[in-house]
Design a protein around this motif. Sequence first.
Motif, PDB file in Angstrom:
ATOM      1  N   ARG A   1      48.892  44.479  68.866  1.00 32.08           N
ATOM      2  CA  ARG A   1      47.491  44.879  68.978  1.00 32.08           C
ATOM      3  C   ARG A   1      46.626  44.127  67.970  1.00 32.08           C
ATOM      4  O   ARG A   1      46.920  44.071  66.785  1.00 32.08           O
ATOM      5  N   ILE A   2      45.589  43.560  68.503  1.00 27.31           N
ATOM      6  CA  ILE A   2      44.648  42.858  67.638  1.00 27.31           C
ATOM      7  C   ILE A   2      43.815  43.922  66.943  1.00 27.31           C
ATOM      8  O   ILE A   2      43.011  44.605  67.557  1.00 27.31           O
ATOM      9  N   GLY A   3      44.057  44.073  65.706  1.00 27.61           N
ATOM     10  CA  GLY A   3      43.335  45.072  64.943  1.00 27.61           C
ATOM     11  C   GLY A   3      42.772  44.425  63.704  1.00 27.61           C
ATOM     12  O   GLY A   3      42.603  43.215  63.621  1.00 27.61           O
ATOM     13  N   GLU A   4      42.540  45.248  62.773  1.00 31.46           N
ATOM     14  CA  GLU A   4      41.983  44.767  61.524  1.00 31.46           C
ATOM     15  C   GLU A   4      43.069  44.090  60.705  1.00 31.46           C
ATOM     16  O   GLU A   4      44.091  44.683  60.396  1.00 31.46           O
ATOM     17  N   CYS A   5      42.855  42.833  60.415  1.00 31.77           N
ATOM     18  CA  CYS A   5      43.742  42.104  59.511  1.00 31.77           C
ATOM     19  C   CYS A   5      42.990  41.991  58.183  1.00 31.77           C
ATOM     20  O   CYS A   5      42.045  41.215  58.075  1.00 31.77           O
ATOM     21  N   PRO A   6      43.376  42.780  57.218  1.00 29.68           N
ATOM     22  CA  PRO A   6      42.647  42.805  55.951  1.00 29.68           C
ATOM     23  C   PRO A   6      42.647  41.440  55.254  1.00 29.68           C
ATOM     24  O   PRO A   6      43.677  40.781  55.169  1.00 29.68           O
ATOM     25  N   VAL A   7      41.490  41.041  54.838  1.00 26.80           N
ATOM     26  CA  VAL A   7      41.344  39.798  54.082  1.00 26.80           C
ATOM     27  C   VAL A   7      40.494  40.077  52.850  1.00 26.80           C
ATOM     28  O   VAL A   7      39.773  41.071  52.792  1.00 26.80           O
ATOM     29  N   LEU A   8      40.584  39.185  51.912  1.00 28.20           N
ATOM     30  CA  LEU A   8      39.767  39.316  50.705  1.00 28.20           C
ATOM     31  C   LEU A   8      38.292  39.150  51.055  1.00 28.20           C
ATOM     32  O   LEU A   8      37.960  38.475  52.032  1.00 28.20           O
ATOM     33  N   PRO A   9      37.414  39.764  50.285  1.00 23.51           N
ATOM     34  CA  PRO A   9      35.977  39.628  50.564  1.00 23.51           C
ATOM     35  C   PRO A   9      35.572  38.158  50.611  1.00 23.51           C
ATOM     36  O   PRO A   9      35.995  37.355  49.783  1.00 23.51           O
ATOM     37  N   ARG A  10      34.771  37.836  51.613  1.00 21.83           N
ATOM     38  CA  ARG A  10      34.355  36.437  51.778  1.00 21.83           C
ATOM     39  C   ARG A  10      32.856  36.334  52.065  1.00 21.83           C
ATOM     40  O   ARG A  10      32.394  35.372  52.658  1.00 21.83           O
ATOM     41  N   SER A  11      32.143  37.316  51.624  1.00 20.08           N
ATOM     42  CA  SER A  11      30.705  37.345  51.896  1.00 20.08           C
ATOM     43  C   SER A  11      29.917  36.583  50.836  1.00 20.08           C
ATOM     44  O   SER A  11      30.406  36.325  49.732  1.00 20.08           O
ATOM     45  N   ARG A  12      28.715  36.284  51.188  1.00 23.30           N
ATOM     46  CA  ARG A  12      27.799  35.626  50.256  1.00 23.30           C
ATOM     47  C   ARG A  12      27.541  36.538  49.056  1.00 23.30           C
ATOM     48  O   ARG A  12      27.502  36.087  47.915  1.00 23.30           O
ATOM     49  N   ALA A  13      27.400  37.823  49.323  1.00 19.14           N
ATOM     50  CA  ALA A  13      27.123  38.780  48.245  1.00 19.14           C
ATOM     51  C   ALA A  13      28.252  38.773  47.214  1.00 19.14           C
ATOM     52  O   ALA A  13      27.993  38.830  46.003  1.00 19.14           O
ATOM     53  N   ALA A  14      29.506  38.702  47.686  1.00 20.46           N
ATOM     54  CA  ALA A  14      30.641  38.678  46.753  1.00 20.46           C
ATOM     55  C   ALA A  14      30.606  37.409  45.906  1.00 20.46           C
ATOM     56  O   ALA A  14      30.819  37.457  44.687  1.00 20.46           O
ATOM     57  N   ALA A  15      30.335  36.284  46.549  1.00 17.71           N
ATOM     58  CA  ALA A  15      30.282  35.012  45.812  1.00 17.71           C
ATOM     59  C   ALA A  15      29.133  35.010  44.799  1.00 17.71           C
ATOM     60  O   ALA A  15      29.301  34.545  43.655  1.00 17.71           O
ATOM     61  N   GLU A  16      27.987  35.525  45.201  1.00 21.42           N
ATOM     62  CA  GLU A  16      26.854  35.563  44.281  1.00 21.42           C
ATOM     63  C   GLU A  16      27.106  36.512  43.121  1.00 21.42           C
ATOM     64  O   GLU A  16      26.724  36.226  41.990  1.00 21.42           O
ATOM     65  N   TYR A  17      27.793  37.633  43.411  1.00 25.55           N
ATOM     66  CA  TYR A  17      28.129  38.565  42.331  1.00 25.55           C
ATOM     67  C   TYR A  17      29.037  37.874  41.317  1.00 25.55           C
ATOM     68  O   TYR A  17      28.811  37.969  40.110  1.00 25.55           O
ATOM     69  N   LEU A  18      30.047  37.180  41.819  1.00 31.11           N
ATOM     70  CA  LEU A  18      30.979  36.487  40.923  1.00 31.11           C
ATOM     71  C   LEU A  18      30.278  35.402  40.108  1.00 31.11           C
ATOM     72  O   LEU A  18      30.648  35.146  38.964  1.00 31.11           O
ATOM     73  N   ALA A  19      29.253  34.778  40.694  1.00 34.98           N
ATOM     74  CA  ALA A  19      28.530  33.721  39.986  1.00 34.98           C
ATOM     75  C   ALA A  19      27.638  34.273  38.875  1.00 34.98           C
ATOM     76  O   ALA A  19      27.330  33.562  37.914  1.00 34.98           O
ATOM     77  N   THR A  20      27.258  35.546  38.977  1.00 34.15           N
ATOM     78  CA  THR A  20      26.297  36.088  38.014  1.00 34.15           C
ATOM     79  C   THR A  20      26.918  36.921  36.896  1.00 34.15           C
ATOM     80  O   THR A  20      26.241  37.217  35.913  1.00 34.15           O
TER      81      THR A  20
ATOM     82  N   ASP B   1      30.004  38.024  33.929  1.00 38.14           N
ATOM     83  CA  ASP B   1      30.844  37.356  32.932  1.00 38.14           C
ATOM     84  C   ASP B   1      32.295  37.283  33.410  1.00 38.14           C
ATOM     85  O   ASP B   1      32.677  37.879  34.418  1.00 38.14           O
ATOM     86  N   ALA B   2      33.110  36.579  32.678  1.00 33.76           N
ATOM     87  CA  ALA B   2      34.496  36.309  33.073  1.00 33.76           C
ATOM     88  C   ALA B   2      35.325  37.586  33.198  1.00 33.76           C
ATOM     89  O   ALA B   2      36.142  37.720  34.118  1.00 33.76           O
ATOM     90  N   ASP B   3      35.125  38.550  32.307  1.00 28.39           N
ATOM     91  CA  ASP B   3      35.879  39.805  32.385  1.00 28.39           C
ATOM     92  C   ASP B   3      35.528  40.579  33.652  1.00 28.39           C
ATOM     93  O   ASP B   3      36.402  41.133  34.329  1.00 28.39           O
ATOM     94  N   SER B   4      34.251  40.632  33.977  1.00 27.66           N
ATOM     95  CA  SER B   4      33.819  41.326  35.195  1.00 27.66           C
ATOM     96  C   SER B   4      34.346  40.612  36.431  1.00 27.66           C
ATOM     97  O   SER B   4      34.723  41.255  37.417  1.00 27.66           O
ATOM     98  N   GLN B   5      34.368  39.280  36.388  1.00 20.45           N
ATOM     99  CA  GLN B   5      34.926  38.514  37.509  1.00 20.45           C
ATOM    100  C   GLN B   5      36.394  38.868  37.714  1.00 20.45           C
ATOM    101  O   GLN B   5      36.837  39.135  38.832  1.00 20.45           O
ATOM    102  N   SER B   6      37.141  38.860  36.640  1.00 17.71           N
ATOM    103  CA  SER B   6      38.574  39.159  36.720  1.00 17.71           C
ATOM    104  C   SER B   6      38.821  40.566  37.247  1.00 17.71           C
ATOM    105  O   SER B   6      39.679  40.779  38.099  1.00 17.71           O
ATOM    106  N   THR B   7      38.039  41.520  36.745  1.00 19.09           N
ATOM    107  CA  THR B   7      38.192  42.908  37.203  1.00 19.09           C
ATOM    108  C   THR B   7      37.860  43.025  38.685  1.00 19.09           C
ATOM    109  O   THR B   7      38.578  43.670  39.448  1.00 19.09           O
TER     110      THR B   7
END
Length: 164
Positions: free
Chosen positions: A85-104, A106-112
Motif C-alpha cells: 500500500r502506498i502510504g506515508e513514507c516518513p521523510v525528514l523535513p524538506r520545506s523552505r521554512a525548515a531550511a530558513e529556520y536552520l539558516a537563522t 545558532d549551531a546548538d539550536s540547529q543540532s537540537t
Amino acid sequence: MKTTLDYLKDRYSEEQSRFDHFENKCTKLLTFTTIVIGVVTAVAGANKGAIFHPQSPAGWIALAAFLAGAFSIICAWGHALLALRIGECPVLPRSRAAAEYLATVDADSQSTYLYNCHIDTLEHLAEVIDEKSRNIELAYQEISISAWGLAFSAVLTMIMEIAK
C-alpha cells in the motif's frame, strides 16, 4: 552532538534501505500470488470444473482442500497488497521554512532541531516498516497454507483419477 547526528543520519539511511527492501519484497510477492491465483483459477475450470462436482467422500475432501488453498492464496494476495500500500513514507523535513529556520538559528539550536527531526522520522519510519513486515509475514504463512491445501487436493484428485 555531531557524533549523535552522524549516527542518526546513518540509521536514517539504513531504515530507508530497509523500507526499499520491503517494498521490493511486496512487489515480488504480489506478482507471485497474482500468478498463482490465475493458475488456480485455470485449474479449477479444467475438466469442466470437475473438482466442484464431488461424487465421493474423497472428492469432497479434495474440494475442501482446494477451497482452503484458494482462500489462503487470496488472503496472501490481500496481505501483499496491504504491505505494498502506498502510504506515508516518513521523510525528514524538506520545506523552505525548515531550511530558513536552520539558516537563522545558532549551531546548538540547529543540532537540537536536526536531532529531533531525525528521531521523530526514524520512529515513524520504523512503525511503517514494521506494519509492512507483519503483512508480508502473514502473506508468507498464507502461501504456505495454500500450498499444502492445493497440493493435498491435487494429490487426492490424481489418486482418484488413477483409481477409476
